[in-house]
Design an enzyme around this catalytic site. Structure first.
Site: not given
Ligand SMILES: CC(C)(COP(=O)(O)OP(=O)(O)OC[C@H]1O[C@@H](n2cnc3c(N)ncnc32)[C@H](O)[C@@H]1OP(=O)(O)O)[C@@H](O)C(=O)NCCC(=O)NCCS
Length: 198
Positions: A168
């Site tokens: 976010y």
């Molecule tokens: C929050 C959530 C939806 C984020 O989705 P995600 O796919 O894990 O995260 P992102 O899209 O932000 O991915 C970014 C990460 O991918 C990595 N990455 C790899 N390739 C990437 C690319 N091509 N583009 C962007 N990021 C990339 C980044 O380095 C980053 O790593 P880091 O977070 O360790 O710094 C997910 O982690 C999740 O479901 N979490 C648990 C549930 C939750 O919290 N939901 C929200 C409640 S409000």
């Protein structure tokens, strides 16, 4: 693993509700059984004005070289949805109460509440997190919105140290309310928002 972003119709969400809720429960580390409590609410949300849902799915090798993905069967890795905020919604009423408690004036409240998309849920299966799929889902969900803002709530966590907070913040969401307690929930939440388009 090849992945694809797809839009889900209300019918797709109904058919894939079990898969979507399983991702939600795993991602949030909620106890098994939470799915059953949430199912009717997720379905009711599909009928709200401006509802939109997107999913990230795995594409089988057989779909190469021109991938066509069947939303009814493709293995689901993530799901996100939201809808247009409205005065009869509990969430909006809670947020307005929180804004008032924080001293926001009616101009500020109406600026925020008149036209916003509530990003209600976004979850990626634990084994697929950290590859940019969550960001891709949010971008797809928000890319054709006409509202002026997007708002969401997320649990407070020390140091904003989890993937949701990093995502976010990276996308420019700023604080609307911090440390907010929704009625009936002991956890503290942050309400975050940003102007649209993303
Ligand atoms: C929050 C959530 C939806 C984020 O989705 P995600 O796919 O894990 O995260 P992102 O899209 O932000 O991915 C970014 C990460 O991918 C990595 N990455 C790899 N390739 C990437 C690319 N091509 N583009 C962007 N990021 C990339 C980044 O380095 C980053 O790593 P880091 O977070 O360790 O710094 C997910 O982690 C999740 O479901 N979490 C648990 C549930 C939750 O919290 N939901 C929200 C409640 S409000």
């Amino acid at each position: 693993m090849a992945t694809h972003l797809i839009d889900l119709s209300p019918g797709d969400m109904q058919r894939r509700l079990g898969d979507a809720l399983a991702i939600y429960v795993d991602a949030m580390r909620y106890p098994r059984g939470t799915e059953a409590q949430r199912a009717s609410m997720w379905l009711e949300h599909t009928r709200r004005q401006g509802w939109k849902a997107v999913a990230v799915v795995e594409a089988g090798l057989e779909s190469l070289p021109s991938p066509s993905v069947d939303p009814a069967t493709a293995p689901m890795l993530g799901v996100a949805y939201g809808y247009c905020g409205a005065p009869d919604q509990w969430w909006q009423q809670q947020v307005i109460a929180g804004l008032r408690r924080n001293g926001a004036d009616s101009g500020r409240i109406s600026e925020l509440m008149t036209s916003y998309f509530e990003l209600t849920e976004i979850h990626i299966a634990p084994h697929a997190q950290g590859r940019g799929l969550g960001e891709a889902l949010i971008r797809r969900l928000l890319d054709d919105r006409r509202e002026q803002h997007v708002l969401l709530s997320t649990p407070e966590i020390s140091g904003e140290a989890n993937r949701a907070w990093r995502l976010y913040r990276r996308l420019g969401f700023t604080d609307v309310i911090r440390g907010y307690h929704f009625a009936g929930d002991p956890r503290a939440f942050a309400i975050l928002g940003r102007a649209l388009p993303l």
